[in-house]
Enzyme design. Structure first.
Site, PDB file in Angstrom:
ATOM      1  N   ASP A 114      13.444 -41.471  -1.354  1.00  0.00           N
ATOM      2  CA  ASP A 114      14.778 -42.087  -1.421  1.00  0.00           C
ATOM      3  C   ASP A 114      15.268 -42.590  -0.065  1.00  0.00           C
ATOM      4  O   ASP A 114      14.994 -41.994   0.976  1.00  0.00           O
ATOM      5  CB  ASP A 114      15.750 -41.017  -1.967  1.00  0.00           C
ATOM      6  CG  ASP A 114      16.984 -41.626  -2.595  1.00  0.00           C
ATOM      7  OD1 ASP A 114      16.887 -42.731  -3.149  1.00  0.00           O
ATOM      8  OD2 ASP A 114      18.048 -40.994  -2.521  1.00  0.00           O
ATOM      9  N   ASN A 149      22.033 -40.725  -9.140  1.00  0.00           N
ATOM     10  CA  ASN A 149      21.573 -39.986  -7.954  1.00  0.00           C
ATOM     11  C   ASN A 149      22.602 -38.936  -7.536  1.00  0.00           C
ATOM     12  O   ASN A 149      23.766 -39.273  -7.275  1.00  0.00           O
ATOM     13  CB  ASN A 149      21.391 -40.951  -6.778  1.00  0.00           C
ATOM     14  CG  ASN A 149      20.103 -41.728  -6.844  1.00  0.00           C
ATOM     15  OD1 ASN A 149      19.500 -41.841  -7.908  1.00  0.00           O
ATOM     16  ND2 ASN A 149      19.683 -42.260  -5.719  1.00  0.00           N
ATOM     17  N   ASP A 199      15.742 -49.113   1.403  1.00  0.00           N
ATOM     18  CA  ASP A 199      17.161 -49.316   1.701  1.00  0.00           C
ATOM     19  C   ASP A 199      17.343 -50.268   2.876  1.00  0.00           C
ATOM     20  O   ASP A 199      17.288 -49.862   4.035  1.00  0.00           O
ATOM     21  CB  ASP A 199      17.809 -47.958   1.999  1.00  0.00           C
ATOM     22  CG  ASP A 199      19.324 -48.067   2.146  1.00  0.00           C
ATOM     23  OD1 ASP A 199      19.847 -49.202   2.157  1.00  0.00           O
ATOM     24  OD2 ASP A 199      19.972 -47.012   2.252  1.00  0.00           O
ATOM     25  N   HIS A 219      28.780 -41.898  -0.819  1.00  0.00           N
ATOM     26  CA  HIS A 219      27.899 -40.757  -0.540  1.00  0.00           C
ATOM     27  C   HIS A 219      28.663 -39.562   0.047  1.00  0.00           C
ATOM     28  O   HIS A 219      29.645 -39.726   0.752  1.00  0.00           O
ATOM     29  CB  HIS A 219      26.828 -41.153   0.481  1.00  0.00           C
ATOM     30  CG  HIS A 219      25.706 -41.953  -0.106  1.00  0.00           C
ATOM     31  ND1 HIS A 219      25.540 -43.289   0.136  1.00  0.00           N
ATOM     32  CD2 HIS A 219      24.688 -41.596  -0.917  1.00  0.00           C
ATOM     33  CE1 HIS A 219      24.463 -43.725  -0.498  1.00  0.00           C
ATOM     34  NE2 HIS A 219      23.925 -42.718  -1.157  1.00  0.00           N
TER      35      HIS A 219
HETATM   36  O1  G3H Z   1      20.534 -41.096  -2.958  1.00  0.00           O
HETATM   37  C1  G3H Z   1      21.145 -40.022  -3.085  1.00  0.00           C
HETATM   38  C2  G3H Z   1      22.451 -39.959  -3.677  1.00  0.00           C
HETATM   39  O2  G3H Z   1      23.104 -41.162  -3.553  1.00  0.00           O
HETATM   40  C3  G3H Z   1      23.221 -38.704  -3.484  1.00  0.00           C
HETATM   41  O3  G3H Z   1      24.568 -38.910  -3.173  1.00  0.00           O
HETATM   42  O4  G3H Z   1      24.953 -36.678  -2.161  1.00  0.00           O
HETATM   43  O5  G3H Z   1      26.849 -38.166  -2.660  1.00  0.00           O
HETATM   44  O6  G3H Z   1      25.585 -37.103  -4.522  1.00  0.00           O
HETATM   45  P1  G3H Z   1      25.549 -37.636  -3.135  1.00  0.00           P
HETATM   46 ZN    ZN Z   2      22.074 -42.564  -2.140  1.00  0.00          ZN
END
Ligand code: G3H
Ligand code: ZN
Length: 279
Positions: free
Chosen positions: A84, A228, A106, A178
């Protein structure tokens, strides 16, 4: 069960009108808890390891990827392994050999033209190496402070981006951010549907920890497929550790990591069921 491919999990979820949850792995306990939680929910799940998590493991992707794959291989549900938020090309080029079936490249900090160019080249490399490739347009706010909260993905631009880059899945900016520790994000469900109708690729919601359960369901009904989730697991994990360590005589890590793993599994069970049953 052998590792599943992210492509197959995404396609099955999309055609059934379900979502599939992708949870961030930081430690081995996360991988165990996520797998156990998804097993309890009876849903497929994606274990995702971010570039930041690889950095935490001293830049070594193989040990945590191999441990996650071994845990996944013993599961009674379908589990895929996803790399990721990759910005580093060298890490991208390790993905296939490290056992991942998918990667999120990304380049969302770049402007549109540069994002297209970088993503197209990453997608070509990924496809040549059998990977399912996700990319992001319209940065999701909050990551490293580098992005502007409030930014939104434009549906027409999203359609052009997917056509030009040939990515398999698209992460969109629709109101989540995030690393939120409160579940107060306000999603733009109409925008999700507009993007879904304009774009051939399935959509991905990042920053889902800040989104309430009812809104996660509504997001899937509106067109999100991959959800996610990271921070909310760490809130549970750290809360359990903190509580256990209130006992100053405790020195065995199993006595605080065990409760943390159990609490994470309970959160995973609820969220995996939530996104896979959006009605
Ligand atoms: O790619 C990972 C996610 O976007 C996790 O986001 O930690 O805010 O749930 P989060
Ligand atoms: Zn993310």
């Amino acid at each position: 069960m052998p590792l599943a491919g992210t492509r197959q999990l995404m396609e099955a979820a999309r055609s059934a009108g379900r979502g599939v949850a992708a949870f961030n792995v930081i430690t081995v306990e996360h991988a165990e808890a996520i797998t156990a939680g998804a097993e309890a929910a009876g849903t497929p799940v994606i274990l995702q390891i971010s570039e930041n998590a690889v950095a935490y493991h001293n830049g070594k992707v193989l040990p945590i990827a191999a441990a996650s794959a071994a845990i996944a291989a013993e599961a009674r549900i379908e589990v895929s392994l996803h790399l990721d938020h990759v910005e580093d090309e060298q890490l991208l080029h390790r993905a296939a050999d490290a056992g991942f079936s998918s990667v999120m490249h990304d380049a969302s900090k770049l402007d549109f033209a540069d994002n297209v160019a970088a993503t197209r080249s990453a997608a070509r490399w990924g496809h040549d190496h059998g990977l399912y490739v996700e990319a992001e347009l319209g940065a999701v706010g909050g990551k490293g402070g580098a992005h502007t909260p409030g930014v939104r993905t434009d549906p027409d631009e999203a359609a052009r981006f997917v056509t030009d880059t040939e990515v398999d899945a698209l992460a969109v900016a629709v109101g989540s951010s995030h690393a939120m520790t409160e579940r107060t994000a306000s999603l733009d469900f109409d925008l999700i549907t507009e993007i879904r109708d304009a774009v051939p690729a399935p959509l991905v919601l990042h920053g889902s920890s800040g989104v309430a359960d009812t809104d996660l369901r509504a997001a899937v009904r509106s067109g999100i497929v991959k959800v996610n989730i990271g921070t909310i697991l760490n809130v549970a994990f750290t809360g359990a550790v903190r509580q256990a360590l209130a006992d100053p005589s405790l020195v065995d890590p199993r006595k605080y990591l065990g409760p943390a793993r159990a609490d994470v599994a309970a959160v995973v069970e609820r969220l995996a069921a939530t996104v896979s049953c959006p009605a």
